[in-house]
Design a protein around this motif. Sequence first.
Motif, PDB file in Angstrom:
ATOM      1  N   GLN A 113     -21.574   3.805   2.164  1.00 45.12           N
ATOM      2  CA  GLN A 113     -20.127   3.758   1.976  1.00 45.12           C
ATOM      3  C   GLN A 113     -19.492   3.236   3.256  1.00 45.12           C
ATOM      4  N   MET A 114     -18.504   2.382   3.103  1.00 41.47           N
ATOM      5  CA  MET A 114     -17.877   1.749   4.255  1.00 41.47           C
ATOM      6  C   MET A 114     -16.665   2.556   4.735  1.00 41.47           C
ATOM      7  N   HIS A 115     -16.205   2.219   5.929  1.00 43.89           N
ATOM      8  CA  HIS A 115     -14.908   2.641   6.486  1.00 43.89           C
ATOM      9  C   HIS A 115     -14.850   4.083   7.010  1.00 43.89           C
ATOM     10  N   GLY A 116     -15.846   4.906   6.757  1.00 44.35           N
ATOM     11  CA  GLY A 116     -15.775   6.303   7.181  1.00 44.35           C
ATOM     12  C   GLY A 116     -15.788   6.436   8.699  1.00 44.35           C
ATOM     13  N   ALA A 117     -15.010   7.366   9.221  1.00 39.93           N
ATOM     14  CA  ALA A 117     -14.911   7.595  10.668  1.00 39.93           C
ATOM     15  C   ALA A 117     -15.737   8.820  11.047  1.00 39.93           C
ATOM     16  N   ALA A 152      -9.578  12.956  22.447  1.00 35.20           N
ATOM     17  CA  ALA A 152      -9.938  12.902  23.862  1.00 35.20           C
ATOM     18  C   ALA A 152     -11.431  13.126  24.091  1.00 35.20           C
ATOM     19  N   ALA A 153     -12.084  13.816  23.146  1.00 34.30           N
ATOM     20  CA  ALA A 153     -13.508  14.127  23.294  1.00 34.30           C
ATOM     21  C   ALA A 153     -14.427  13.059  22.719  1.00 34.30           C
ATOM     22  N   ILE A 154     -13.855  12.019  22.092  1.00 37.96           N
ATOM     23  CA  ILE A 154     -14.685  11.018  21.414  1.00 37.96           C
ATOM     24  C   ILE A 154     -15.488  10.208  22.432  1.00 37.96           C
ATOM     25  N   ASP A 155     -16.788  10.179  22.235  1.00 39.78           N
ATOM     26  CA  ASP A 155     -17.665   9.311  23.021  1.00 39.78           C
ATOM     27  C   ASP A 155     -18.178   8.150  22.192  1.00 39.78           C
ATOM     28  N   ARG A 156     -18.243   8.335  20.854  1.00 41.52           N
ATOM     29  CA  ARG A 156     -18.787   7.300  19.987  1.00 41.52           C
ATOM     30  C   ARG A 156     -18.151   7.402  18.608  1.00 41.52           C
ATOM     31  N   VAL A 157     -17.838   6.236  18.024  1.00 42.87           N
ATOM     32  CA  VAL A 157     -17.363   6.163  16.645  1.00 42.87           C
ATOM     33  C   VAL A 157     -18.417   5.415  15.843  1.00 42.87           C
ATOM     34  N   LEU A 158     -18.915   6.054  14.792  1.00 38.98           N
ATOM     35  CA  LEU A 158     -19.937   5.444  13.959  1.00 38.98           C
ATOM     36  C   LEU A 158     -19.485   5.427  12.497  1.00 38.98           C
ATOM     37  N   LEU A 159     -20.110   4.556  11.731  1.00 34.93           N
ATOM     38  CA  LEU A 159     -19.918   4.513  10.286  1.00 34.93           C
ATOM     39  C   LEU A 159     -20.983   5.380   9.616  1.00 34.93           C
ATOM     40  N   THR A 197      -6.027   0.861  19.398  1.00 34.61           N
ATOM     41  CA  THR A 197      -6.318   2.209  18.893  1.00 34.61           C
ATOM     42  C   THR A 197      -6.825   3.123  20.011  1.00 34.61           C
ATOM     43  N   GLY A 198      -6.646   2.706  21.257  1.00 30.59           N
ATOM     44  CA  GLY A 198      -7.027   3.555  22.377  1.00 30.59           C
ATOM     45  C   GLY A 198      -8.512   3.614  22.643  1.00 30.59           C
ATOM     46  N   LEU A 199      -9.257   2.601  22.199  1.00 28.30           N
ATOM     47  CA  LEU A 199     -10.709   2.585  22.355  1.00 28.30           C
ATOM     48  C   LEU A 199     -11.148   1.306  23.057  1.00 28.30           C
ATOM     49  N   LYS A 231      -7.425   5.399  10.940  1.00 26.74           N
ATOM     50  CA  LYS A 231      -7.846   6.802  10.972  1.00 26.74           C
ATOM     51  C   LYS A 231      -7.882   7.322  12.409  1.00 26.74           C
ATOM     52  N   LEU A 232      -8.298   6.444  13.324  1.00 23.76           N
ATOM     53  CA  LEU A 232      -8.369   6.870  14.732  1.00 23.76           C
ATOM     54  C   LEU A 232      -6.980   7.051  15.325  1.00 23.76           C
ATOM     55  N   LEU A 233      -6.024   6.231  14.899  1.00 25.79           N
ATOM     56  CA  LEU A 233      -4.648   6.463  15.344  1.00 25.79           C
ATOM     57  C   LEU A 233      -4.137   7.795  14.807  1.00 25.79           C
ATOM     58  N   TRP A 234      -4.511   8.137  13.575  1.00 34.51           N
ATOM     59  CA  TRP A 234      -4.105   9.431  13.019  1.00 34.51           C
ATOM     60  C   TRP A 234      -4.715  10.570  13.819  1.00 34.51           C
ATOM     61  N   VAL A 235      -5.983  10.460  14.159  1.00 28.79           N
ATOM     62  CA  VAL A 235      -6.630  11.517  14.946  1.00 28.79           C
ATOM     63  C   VAL A 235      -5.946  11.643  16.306  1.00 28.79           C
ATOM     64  N   ALA A 236      -5.627  10.514  16.935  1.00 28.28           N
ATOM     65  CA  ALA A 236      -4.969  10.559  18.243  1.00 28.28           C
ATOM     66  C   ALA A 236      -3.625  11.270  18.162  1.00 28.28           C
ATOM     67  N   ALA A 237      -2.900  11.050  17.050  1.00 32.12           N
ATOM     68  CA  ALA A 237      -1.572  11.646  16.912  1.00 32.12           C
ATOM     69  C   ALA A 237      -1.623  13.105  16.483  1.00 32.12           C
ATOM     70  N   HIS A 238      -2.581  13.476  15.638  1.00 34.83           N
ATOM     71  CA  HIS A 238      -2.581  14.806  15.022  1.00 34.83           C
ATOM     72  C   HIS A 238      -3.666  15.739  15.547  1.00 34.83           C
ATOM     73  N   GLU A 239      -4.711  15.174  16.162  1.00 34.65           N
ATOM     74  CA  GLU A 239      -5.796  15.994  16.712  1.00 34.65           C
ATOM     75  C   GLU A 239      -6.159  15.455  18.092  1.00 34.65           C
TER      76      GLU A 239
END
Length: 491
Positions: free
Chosen positions: A81-85, A149-156, A197-199, A136-144
């Motif tokens: 499945q595509m697009h998952g954060a 701040a703890a993200i080291d890696r974003v994977l699908l 997106t701050g990455l 989705k990452l902008l949403w996480v930055a705004a709401h969580e």
Amino acid sequence: MGGTTLGIDIGTSAIKALLVGPDEAVLAEADVPLAISRPRPLWSEQDPAEWWRGTETAVTRLRAAAPEAFAAVRAIGLSGQMHGAVLLDRSGAVLRPAILWNDGRSHAECAELERRVPGLGAIAGVPAMPGFTAPKLLWVAAHEPAVFAAIDRVLLPKDYVRLQMTGEAVTEMSDAAGTLWLDEAARDWSDAVLAATGLDRTKMGRLVEGSEPSGTLRADVAAAWGLAPGVVVAGGGGDAAAGGIGVGAISEGDAFVSLGTSGQYFVVNESYRPHPAAFVHAFAHALPGRWFQMAAMLNAASCLAWLAPVVGESDIGALLARVEAEKPATPDLLFLPYLAGERTPHNDPYARGVFFGMTPDTTRLDLARAVLEGVAFSFADARDALAAAGTRPERAGAIGGGARSRFWMRIFADVLGIPIVRYAGAEKGPAFGASRLARLALGGTSVEALCRAPAITEVLEPDPAASAAYAPKIERYRALYRALKDQFPPA
């Protein structure tokens, strides 16, 4: 081309794994169901650990079903499945449940991303929509913010499974294409979109082509699975691209419709041809030097899976057989299939499913027929969106679970007005394509020699009279959405 390959598809509703021999015969298969969590309106999440547990369960079943063939596995291909954060911290731990492709919470963040990156659609192949990874990452930055701040890696999703298999953080072009972070023409991460997106690219996986090796199976995983050291793990592909590889959609103009949980109308291009105004996705294919245009619908065979228990049916196949036998006439009954919002052509996460035109005489078979037609009508919208992008395929293959129904494919041929080609084994879809990418990663064969279309079982020609009869009903279907659009309240 010797040896066995393993194709694993990390789907939304199930993990599907196929053991494929050197002659492309499927030697064993396994399906492990998955659950989706919807803790709030518009949200759709899964626990990545479930994907890995499901993968190990599927592998165990394949090994038990065909032990000698399984022990001969030389390469593994991944689809998903595509697009998952999937968000990981520095230790590799998952920071929160994965936000899935059919999650609609980041609508406001899409507008913000478009503001920050003028011309985003030309870079990324499509405008920002809530299903994609970047908003989705902008949403996480705004709401969580603590999570962000703890993200080291974003994977699908499939690449999280790859990380468990190989220890390598890698993705490939066709899945990276669906993040909005890929510069589609350059087939490389876009530093501008990442920055918006701050990455930066240090948070992303290393990019490979889908037919290239991405690493080898970790020694401890290989030992636990009973495999020899050095098993190659191919780049693989997003589910749509891998499905295309499985049915030989590799050359300019090759087309197919896919009816899984979601739906796609997919056409191969040998150059990058974005047309963001039509909400058509112009993405990198899982093979070097190839792209595709795709209309993506969030609701396909899942609509029938939803309806069956609602009307007291436990066997979808039996329900379809009765609908085909009785062919209920539903001239005034319409179904909008937007149970989880819609992407092409509406970009509307708030849209919802609707039955319209019911009477005291409406039966469960009428409802089922309306669902079959409503999903097909959404593909008519997809056809017109592709036409606006300059793409008009002359015929299309059919893959996915929904393609098993000849009756449904007959409706598709009449609604779309083109021949629909049914293939042997087409329901195996992305997992089979992933096995082909695994074989390509081993070397020794060409794309053209390996990635041929499966045997054709039937070509369903459109009935001109039926196509003409459907035309006004499709227009009523479209008018119904327009009339109700403002009545779908934001959650």
